[in-house]
Design a protein around this motif. Structure first.
Motif, PDB file in Angstrom:
ATOM      1  N   GLU A 140      12.841  -6.367  -3.809  1.00 55.51           N
ATOM      2  CA  GLU A 140      12.143  -5.236  -3.216  1.00 55.51           C
ATOM      3  C   GLU A 140      10.811  -4.706  -4.378  1.00 55.51           C
ATOM      4  O   GLU A 140      10.724  -4.664  -5.266  1.00 55.51           O
ATOM      5  N   HIS A 141       9.393  -4.395  -3.203  1.00 51.47           N
ATOM      6  CA  HIS A 141       8.034  -3.912  -4.411  1.00 51.47           C
ATOM      7  C   HIS A 141       7.932  -2.568  -3.892  1.00 51.47           C
ATOM      8  O   HIS A 141       7.823  -2.123  -2.336  1.00 51.47           O
ATOM      9  N   PHE A 142       7.360  -1.525  -4.489  1.00 49.67           N
ATOM     10  CA  PHE A 142       6.584  -0.151  -4.270  1.00 49.67           C
ATOM     11  C   PHE A 142       5.321  -0.667  -4.837  1.00 49.67           C
ATOM     12  O   PHE A 142       4.909  -1.041  -5.835  1.00 49.67           O
ATOM     13  N   ILE A 143       4.080  -0.077  -3.887  1.00 53.14           N
ATOM     14  CA  ILE A 143       3.099  -0.155  -3.974  1.00 53.14           C
ATOM     15  C   ILE A 143       2.946   0.719  -2.973  1.00 53.14           C
ATOM     16  O   ILE A 143       3.424   1.727  -2.541  1.00 53.14           O
TER      17      ILE A 143
ATOM     18  N   GLN B  80      -7.611   6.705 -12.182  1.00 49.95           N
ATOM     19  CA  GLN B  80      -8.504   5.801 -13.031  1.00 49.95           C
ATOM     20  C   GLN B  80      -9.602   5.396 -11.457  1.00 49.95           C
ATOM     21  O   GLN B  80     -11.016   5.172 -12.106  1.00 49.95           O
ATOM     22  N   PHE B  81      -8.578   5.452 -10.744  1.00 46.42           N
ATOM     23  CA  PHE B  81     -10.102   4.508  -9.439  1.00 46.42           C
ATOM     24  C   PHE B  81     -10.856   6.339  -8.842  1.00 46.42           C
ATOM     25  O   PHE B  81     -11.277   6.154  -8.105  1.00 46.42           O
ATOM     26  N   SER B  82     -10.606   7.522  -8.811  1.00 47.45           N
ATOM     27  CA  SER B  82     -11.141   8.500  -8.689  1.00 47.45           C
ATOM     28  C   SER B  82     -10.196   8.640  -7.041  1.00 47.45           C
ATOM     29  O   SER B  82     -11.345   8.762  -6.559  1.00 47.45           O
ATOM     30  N   CYS B  83      -9.265   8.107  -6.496  1.00 51.91           N
ATOM     31  CA  CYS B  83      -8.986   8.434  -5.299  1.00 51.91           C
ATOM     32  C   CYS B  83      -8.471   9.421  -4.742  1.00 51.91           C
ATOM     33  O   CYS B  83      -8.054  10.324  -5.198  1.00 51.91           O
ATOM     34  N   ALA B  84      -8.977   9.926  -3.463  1.00 48.20           N
ATOM     35  CA  ALA B  84      -8.669  10.987  -3.074  1.00 48.20           C
ATOM     36  C   ALA B  84      -7.363  11.642  -2.106  1.00 48.20           C
ATOM     37  O   ALA B  84      -6.337  12.233  -2.491  1.00 48.20           O
ATOM     38  N   GLY B  85      -6.719  10.211  -1.815  1.00 46.18           N
ATOM     39  CA  GLY B  85      -5.909   9.947  -1.309  1.00 46.18           C
ATOM     40  C   GLY B  85      -4.501   8.562  -1.544  1.00 46.18           C
ATOM     41  O   GLY B  85      -4.930   7.612  -2.248  1.00 46.18           O
ATOM     42  N   THR B  86      -3.116   8.410  -1.428  1.00 45.45           N
ATOM     43  CA  THR B  86      -2.917   7.430  -1.522  1.00 45.45           C
ATOM     44  C   THR B  86      -1.360   7.154  -0.317  1.00 45.45           C
ATOM     45  O   THR B  86      -1.453   8.362   0.606  1.00 45.45           O
ATOM     46  N   LEU B  87      -1.582   5.506  -0.685  1.00 41.38           N
ATOM     47  CA  LEU B  87      -0.429   5.498   0.828  1.00 41.38           C
ATOM     48  C   LEU B  87       0.889   4.792  -0.290  1.00 41.38           C
ATOM     49  O   LEU B  87       0.292   4.247  -0.576  1.00 41.38           O
ATOM     50  N   LEU B  88       1.556   5.474   0.533  1.00 39.64           N
ATOM     51  CA  LEU B  88       3.400   4.796  -0.479  1.00 39.64           C
ATOM     52  C   LEU B  88       3.648   3.780   0.001  1.00 39.64           C
ATOM     53  O   LEU B  88       3.953   3.533   1.974  1.00 39.64           O
ATOM     54  N   VAL B  89       3.713   2.640  -0.186  1.00 36.76           N
ATOM     55  CA  VAL B  89       4.454   1.334   0.489  1.00 36.76           C
ATOM     56  C   VAL B  89       5.287   0.861  -0.204  1.00 36.76           C
ATOM     57  O   VAL B  89       5.341   0.307  -1.373  1.00 36.76           O
ATOM     58  N   HIS B  90       6.750   0.537   0.527  1.00 34.14           N
ATOM     59  CA  HIS B  90       8.168  -0.750   0.192  1.00 34.14           C
ATOM     60  C   HIS B  90       8.550  -1.621   1.196  1.00 34.14           C
ATOM     61  O   HIS B  90       8.319  -1.098   2.332  1.00 34.14           O
ATOM     62  N   ASN B  91       8.913  -2.122   0.332  1.00 36.91           N
ATOM     63  CA  ASN B  91       9.937  -3.419   1.546  1.00 36.91           C
ATOM     64  C   ASN B  91      11.424  -2.898   1.515  1.00 36.91           C
ATOM     65  O   ASN B  91      11.802  -2.522   0.221  1.00 36.91           O
TER      66      ASN B  91
END
Length: 202
Positions: A101-104, A141-152
């Motif tokens: 399982e990877h959590f990205i 660190q990368f000044s992201c406005a949003g995020t998507l969570l992904v795992h398998n």
């Protein structure tokens, strides 16, 4: 210059750096896992040696090449844009074949351009350890406005567990405090995926 041309030039540079031919399995495997060059910019030697065929020596060669390329950063118009979960699956579809399982986290700009891909955790056959601190550190660190969570799910069945739902709730709450909106959480299964947003779980 289009992203296709940039990728082709990078492939050629990579082959030259690693003394591999243009049909190299190693290079092909690397490009499949990181289909956009900018996604490689935050990888570590530990990330690279997990890829079949990449030794510590080759990993250091790749990192040296990436450091040189970072002096000439990619322009925003070349970055992939996420319009919906199908785009995420196309980008992260390689996860359906992972045996652990990877959590990205994917970091997004205000225009939903993918600024970074960060592997937060790699677990055992059916679990991974995820902490909000590790998820949001690269996003800040990368000044992201949003995020998507992904795992398998290595089982191939993208059914959310109680733990998946609980972790998602914690990360949504942490994102609200930091001003980084969690847009969706995808679970990747074999040939399919599940979107928390589409199920109104976010």
């Amino acid at each position: 210059m289009t992203m296709h041309n940039i990728n082709q030039q990078f492939r050629e540079l990579l082959c030259t750096t690693l003394c591999e031919d243009t049909e190299s399995y190693l290079v092909e495997h690397l490009m499949q896992k990181y289909p956009y060059i900018h996604l490689l910019m935050s990888v570590t030697e530990q990330d690279l040696v997990k890829i079949d065929g990449i030794t510590p020596g080759k990993a250091r060669q790749i990192l040296a090449l990436l450091r040189l390329l970072s002096l000439n950063p990619f322009h925003g118009e070349d970055l992939p844009i996420i319009h919906g979960p199908d785009d995420v699956f196309r980008l992260m579809g390689w996860l359906q074949y992972a045996d652990r399982e990877h959590f990205i986290v994917l970091g997004l700009s205000t225009k939903n351009q993918v600024l970074l891909q960060e592997t937060v955790s790699i677990g055992t056959l059916n679990s991974s350890v995820v902490h909000p601190r590790e998820c949001f550190k690269p996003l800040v660190q990368f000044s992201c406005a949003g995020t998507l969570l992904v795992h398998n799910h290595p089982s191939g069945i993208p059914e959310p567990s109680a733990e998946d739902i609980g972790i998602t709730k914690r990360l949504v709450e942490a994102g609200e405090l930091l001003g980084i909106h969690v847009l969706d959480h995808l679970i990747i299964g074999r040939g399919t995926f599940l979107s928390f947003k589409e199920l109104d779980l976010i």
